[in-house]
Design a protein around this motif. Structure first.
Motif, mmCIF file in Angstrom:
data_model
loop_
_atom_site.group_PDB
_atom_site.id
_atom_site.type_symbol
_atom_site.label_atom_id
_atom_site.label_comp_id
_atom_site.label_asym_id
_atom_site.label_seq_id
_atom_site.Cartn_x
_atom_site.Cartn_y
_atom_site.Cartn_z
ATOM 1 N N MET A 146 0.822 -1.207 0.000
ATOM 2 C CA MET A 146 0.000 0.000 0.000
ATOM 3 C C MET A 146 0.859 1.261 0.000
ATOM 4 O O MET A 146 0.535 2.238 -0.689
ATOM 5 C CB MET A 146 -0.985 -0.042 1.166
ATOM 6 C CG MET A 146 -2.020 -1.147 0.954
ATOM 7 S SD MET A 146 -3.382 -1.129 2.113
ATOM 8 C CE MET A 146 -2.635 -1.880 3.531
ATOM 9 N N VAL A 147 1.947 1.254 0.742
ATOM 10 C CA VAL A 147 2.863 2.402 0.738
ATOM 11 C C VAL A 147 3.467 2.571 -0.662
ATOM 12 O O VAL A 147 3.579 3.692 -1.162
ATOM 13 C CB VAL A 147 3.955 2.238 1.816
ATOM 14 C CG1 VAL A 147 5.042 3.300 1.667
ATOM 15 C CG2 VAL A 147 3.337 2.292 3.211
ATOM 16 N N TYR A 148 3.801 1.471 -1.290
ATOM 17 C CA TYR A 148 4.307 1.522 -2.669
ATOM 18 C C TYR A 148 3.284 2.197 -3.588
ATOM 19 O O TYR A 148 3.635 3.067 -4.386
ATOM 20 C CB TYR A 148 4.616 0.100 -3.158
ATOM 21 C CG TYR A 148 4.909 0.018 -4.631
ATOM 22 C CD1 TYR A 148 6.158 0.362 -5.133
ATOM 23 C CD2 TYR A 148 3.943 -0.421 -5.529
ATOM 24 C CE1 TYR A 148 6.433 0.286 -6.501
ATOM 25 C CE2 TYR A 148 4.199 -0.500 -6.890
ATOM 26 C CZ TYR A 148 5.449 -0.152 -7.371
ATOM 27 O OH TYR A 148 5.704 -0.220 -8.710
ATOM 28 N N GLY A 149 2.033 1.805 -3.471
ATOM 29 C CA GLY A 149 0.978 2.410 -4.281
ATOM 30 C C GLY A 149 0.878 3.905 -4.054
ATOM 31 O O GLY A 149 0.739 4.688 -5.003
ATOM 32 N N GLY A 164 -1.119 -0.538 -5.416
ATOM 33 C CA GLY A 164 -0.144 -1.232 -4.584
ATOM 34 C C GLY A 164 -0.507 -2.675 -4.315
ATOM 35 O O GLY A 164 0.333 -3.577 -4.427
ATOM 36 N N VAL A 165 -1.755 -2.924 -3.988
ATOM 37 C CA VAL A 165 -2.196 -4.291 -3.673
ATOM 38 C C VAL A 165 -2.162 -5.170 -4.924
ATOM 39 O O VAL A 165 -1.891 -6.360 -4.845
ATOM 40 C CB VAL A 165 -3.596 -4.271 -3.012
ATOM 41 C CG1 VAL A 165 -4.187 -5.655 -2.905
ATOM 42 C CG2 VAL A 165 -3.499 -3.629 -1.629
ATOM 43 N N SER A 207 6.162 -3.996 -5.464
ATOM 44 C CA SER A 207 6.388 -3.265 -4.214
ATOM 45 C C SER A 207 7.579 -3.837 -3.456
ATOM 46 O O SER A 207 8.355 -3.103 -2.853
ATOM 47 C CB SER A 207 5.133 -3.264 -3.339
ATOM 48 O OG SER A 207 4.879 -4.530 -2.781
ATOM 49 N N LEU A 208 7.724 -5.153 -3.499
ATOM 50 C CA LEU A 208 8.875 -5.781 -2.847
ATOM 51 C C LEU A 208 10.165 -5.473 -3.599
ATOM 52 O O LEU A 208 11.210 -5.269 -2.981
ATOM 53 C CB LEU A 208 8.663 -7.292 -2.727
ATOM 54 C CG LEU A 208 7.586 -7.715 -1.736
ATOM 55 C CD1 LEU A 208 7.308 -9.204 -1.847
ATOM 56 C CD2 LEU A 208 7.958 -7.334 -0.312
ATOM 57 N N PRO A 239 13.921 -9.446 -3.696
ATOM 58 C CA PRO A 239 12.946 -9.736 -2.635
ATOM 59 C C PRO A 239 12.980 -11.201 -2.214
ATOM 60 O O PRO A 239 13.289 -12.087 -3.012
ATOM 61 C CB PRO A 239 11.603 -9.382 -3.262
ATOM 62 C CG PRO A 239 11.840 -9.113 -4.681
ATOM 63 C CD PRO A 239 13.300 -9.060 -4.938
ATOM 64 N N LYS A 240 12.658 -11.420 -0.966
ATOM 65 C CA LYS A 240 12.618 -12.784 -0.431
ATOM 66 C C LYS A 240 11.324 -13.468 -0.863
ATOM 67 O O LYS A 240 10.254 -12.868 -0.811
ATOM 68 C CB LYS A 240 12.672 -12.750 1.094
ATOM 69 C CG LYS A 240 13.939 -12.175 1.658
ATOM 70 C CD LYS A 240 13.852 -12.140 3.166
ATOM 71 C CE LYS A 240 15.038 -11.436 3.756
ATOM 72 N NZ LYS A 240 14.876 -11.245 5.201
ATOM 73 N N VAL A 241 11.438 -14.704 -1.231
ATOM 74 C CA VAL A 241 10.267 -15.487 -1.612
ATOM 75 C C VAL A 241 9.303 -15.572 -0.433
ATOM 76 O O VAL A 241 8.085 -15.495 -0.608
ATOM 77 C CB VAL A 241 10.690 -16.906 -2.080
ATOM 78 C CG1 VAL A 241 9.485 -17.801 -2.288
ATOM 79 C CG2 VAL A 241 11.530 -16.823 -3.335
#
Length: 176
Positions: free
Chosen positions: A18-21, A120-121, A127-128, A135-137
């Motif tokens: 959401m922050v990414y969005g 974002g969602v 976003s990761l 990003p971690k799986v």
């Protein structure tokens, strides 16, 4: 150009999409403050932000906060623990965090925020990537299988029942 607004969100993994969005939205000029979940209520109550993602077990205590989004952070159906623990919310709470705004925030701002949260969602992996080049799986799996982002009518009713239960459990002053 975008619409200016002050927003506070949490430094939790569940809030990352959401922050990414919010940060990548085209029609929103937002000053985003990232805080620990326990700091968000005081920041909102002090009037330092217009909109915030707040721990759901405390929202009912804020007279000037109104729920403004169809997005939230909740445990996915059948999941318990992780999301609630991340937010410091009791595991019996049906929702860990909610988007709220104070009175007077323009409807256009709220519409722009809703669009940003949708973005974002819908783009959890991106976003990761924005957070970490590799990003971690486990993070992706957590966000896509253990977190439910939709604040639907069922969650809304469950949250209202939970708040009523909290009010009944609040100790009353002894008059004598």
């Amino acid at each position: 150009m975008g619409i200016p607004v002050k927003i506070a969100a949490a430094s939790t993994l569940s809030a990352v999409p959401m922050v990414y969005g919010l940060r990548t939205a085209d029609n929103l000029r937002a000053e985003i403050t990232i805080l620990k979940p326990e700091e968000l209520i005081d920041t909102f109550a002090a009037g330092a932000v217009d909109v915030a993602l707040l721990p759901a077990n405390l929202v009912h205590k804020l007279a000037d906060a109104k729920i403004v989004s169809n997005f939230c952070i909740a445990p996915a159906k059948g999941e318990q623990g992780g999301v609630s623990d991340e937010w410091g919310v009791p595991t019996e709470a049906p929702v860990a965090a909610l988007w709220v705004a104070r009175e007077g925030v323009e409807p256009e701002v709220l519409d722009a925020i809703e669009e940003a949260l949708t973005l974002g969602v819908e783009r959890i992996y991106e976003s990761l990537l924005a957070l970490n080049e590799c990003p971690k799986v486990e993070d992706y799996t957590y966000l896509t299988s253990q977190v439910d982002y939709l604040f639907d009518l069922t969650k809304h009713k469950a949250l209202e029942a939970y708040w009523k239960k909290l009010k009944k459990a609040t100790a009353h002053a002894n008059p004598g």
